[in-house]
Every structure is written in C-alpha cells, then in structure tokens.
Scaffold this motif. Structure first.
Motif, PDB file in Angstrom:
ATOM      1  N   UNK A 116       5.428   2.201   7.710  1.00 52.10           N
ATOM      2  CA  UNK A 116       4.486   3.310   7.678  1.00 52.10           C
ATOM      3  C   UNK A 116       4.846   4.208   6.500  1.00 52.10           C
ATOM      4  N   UNK A 117       3.816   4.607   5.746  1.00 52.16           N
ATOM      5  CA  UNK A 117       4.017   5.421   4.541  1.00 52.16           C
ATOM      6  C   UNK A 117       3.128   6.654   4.545  1.00 52.16           C
ATOM      7  N   UNK A 118       3.634   7.709   3.923  1.00 52.32           N
ATOM      8  CA  UNK A 118       2.810   8.872   3.607  1.00 52.32           C
ATOM      9  C   UNK A 118       2.362   8.699   2.159  1.00 52.32           C
ATOM     10  N   UNK A 119       1.068   8.831   1.939  1.00 49.96           N
ATOM     11  CA  UNK A 119       0.505   8.691   0.595  1.00 49.96           C
ATOM     12  C   UNK A 119       0.636  10.000  -0.180  1.00 49.96           C
ATOM     13  N   UNK A 120       0.369   9.943  -1.469  1.00 50.86           N
ATOM     14  CA  UNK A 120       0.400  11.152  -2.298  1.00 50.86           C
ATOM     15  C   UNK A 120      -0.611  12.181  -1.791  1.00 50.86           C
ATOM     16  N   UNK A 121      -1.653  11.728  -1.103  1.00 50.72           N
ATOM     17  CA  UNK A 121      -2.681  12.618  -0.555  1.00 50.72           C
ATOM     18  C   UNK A 121      -2.246  13.272   0.751  1.00 50.72           C
ATOM     19  N   UNK A 122      -1.148  12.788   1.328  1.00 48.89           N
ATOM     20  CA  UNK A 122      -0.681  13.286   2.618  1.00 48.89           C
ATOM     21  C   UNK A 122      -1.099  12.419   3.785  1.00 48.89           C
ATOM     22  N   UNK A 123      -2.044  11.506   3.556  1.00 51.02           N
ATOM     23  CA  UNK A 123      -2.481  10.597   4.615  1.00 51.02           C
ATOM     24  C   UNK A 123      -1.345   9.651   4.990  1.00 51.02           C
ATOM     25  N   UNK A 124      -1.382   9.157   6.219  1.00 44.78           N
ATOM     26  CA  UNK A 124      -0.371   8.220   6.709  1.00 44.78           C
ATOM     27  C   UNK A 124      -1.040   6.871   6.927  1.00 44.78           C
ATOM     28  N   UNK A 125      -0.412   5.807   6.414  1.00 50.16           N
ATOM     29  CA  UNK A 125      -0.976   4.465   6.511  1.00 50.16           C
ATOM     30  C   UNK A 125       0.070   3.460   6.971  1.00 50.16           C
ATOM     31  N   UNK A 126      -0.434   2.382   7.550  1.00 53.14           N
ATOM     32  CA  UNK A 126       0.395   1.254   7.963  1.00 53.14           C
ATOM     33  C   UNK A 126       0.197   0.127   6.953  1.00 53.14           C
ATOM     34  N   UNK A 127       1.270  -0.313   6.349  1.00 57.63           N
ATOM     35  CA  UNK A 127       1.231  -1.430   5.404  1.00 57.63           C
ATOM     36  C   UNK A 127       1.182  -2.723   6.218  1.00 57.63           C
ATOM     37  N   UNK A 128       0.089  -3.479   6.061  1.00 56.37           N
ATOM     38  CA  UNK A 128      -0.054  -4.726   6.825  1.00 56.37           C
ATOM     39  C   UNK A 128       0.027  -5.964   5.945  1.00 56.37           C
ATOM     40  N   UNK A 129       0.233  -5.769   4.666  1.00 56.32           N
ATOM     41  CA  UNK A 129       0.234  -6.887   3.720  1.00 56.32           C
ATOM     42  C   UNK A 129       1.488  -7.735   3.868  1.00 56.32           C
ATOM     43  N   UNK A 130       1.311  -9.032   3.809  1.00 58.62           N
ATOM     44  CA  UNK A 130       2.427  -9.961   3.872  1.00 58.62           C
ATOM     45  C   UNK A 130       3.375  -9.721   2.702  1.00 58.62           C
ATOM     46  N   UNK A 131       4.652  -9.834   2.976  1.00 61.95           N
ATOM     47  CA  UNK A 131       5.648  -9.656   1.919  1.00 61.95           C
ATOM     48  C   UNK A 131       5.576 -10.772   0.878  1.00 61.95           C
ATOM     49  N   UNK A 132       4.883 -11.857   1.216  1.00 64.12           N
ATOM     50  CA  UNK A 132       4.699 -12.941   0.245  1.00 64.12           C
ATOM     51  C   UNK A 132       3.896 -12.479  -0.966  1.00 64.12           C
ATOM     52  N   UNK A 133       3.163 -11.370  -0.814  1.00 65.82           N
ATOM     53  CA  UNK A 133       2.349 -10.835  -1.905  1.00 65.82           C
ATOM     54  C   UNK A 133       2.871  -9.485  -2.381  1.00 65.82           C
ATOM     55  N   UNK A 134       4.164  -9.281  -2.227  1.00 64.55           N
ATOM     56  CA  UNK A 134       4.788  -8.036  -2.640  1.00 64.55           C
ATOM     57  C   UNK A 134       4.765  -7.794  -4.137  1.00 64.55           C
TER      58      UNK A 134
END
Length: 98
Positions: free
Chosen positions: A6-24
């Motif tokens: 889970x990350x806080x964006x520069x905008x302050x919004x909070x998001x869940x990263x769901x992307x596979x690490x294979x595409x990091x």
C-alpha cells in the motif's frame, strides 16, 4: 515495489499495488484506490473488501482500477499480503466469469 503493498501517492491518495512483480521493470504500476471506510462508501462486498491499512479500515475500490506512473508512489505504508485471497477474489469478480 511489491505486489499488495500500500502506497501514499504524491496527491495524498492511498492505493494498493496489484501489479505482478514480474513486471517491476515497467515505469507504470497497476493500482486500486483504497478509500477510508465511511457511511458514504459502498458496503463491503466481494468486489469491495475492507482492508486494514496501518490500523485504518479502507475499502478496496476494485472497479476504479488504474495504471499510474511508478514515480508518483511516494510512501510505502504497509503490505496487505495476508489479505491476498480477498484481494484476488475482488479482482476475479471484476474481470472473471463471475
């Protein structure tokens, strides 16, 4: 960056990263917004599970899935890997043969 962090964006919004690490290696990440659970958010369902993020109840707004630039993800708040079954069920509900 790791899947189900889970990350806080520069905008302050909070998001869940769901992307596979294979595409990091990509400059973008697939994320789902996490809104603070309140009377104004949809009730918890298979599509919108409530996750505990650093002691705060947040609703996974699966149907608002988006791709963002990775460099806008500023602060790693925590990992919700323990909820992977509920997260994957929400994603399956959105894009699967439900």
């Amino acid at each position: 960056m790791a899947q189900f962090d889970v990350y806080r964006l520069v905008t302050g919004d909070v998001v869940l990263d769901i992307q596979s690490e294979a595409f990091g290696h990509l400059r973008t990440r697939v994320v789902v917004p996490l809104l603070m659970a309140s009377n104004e958010t949809p009730p918890e369902s298979r599509l919108t599970p409530i996750l505990q993020v650093a002691g705060v109840s947040r609703i996974m707004m699966t149907y608002l899935i988006a791709t963002i630039l990775a460099n806008t993800m500023r602060t790693n708040i925590c990992s919700v890997t323990n909820d992977y079954l509920r997260i994957e069920a929400a994603l399956d509900t959105l894009i699967g043969n439900y």
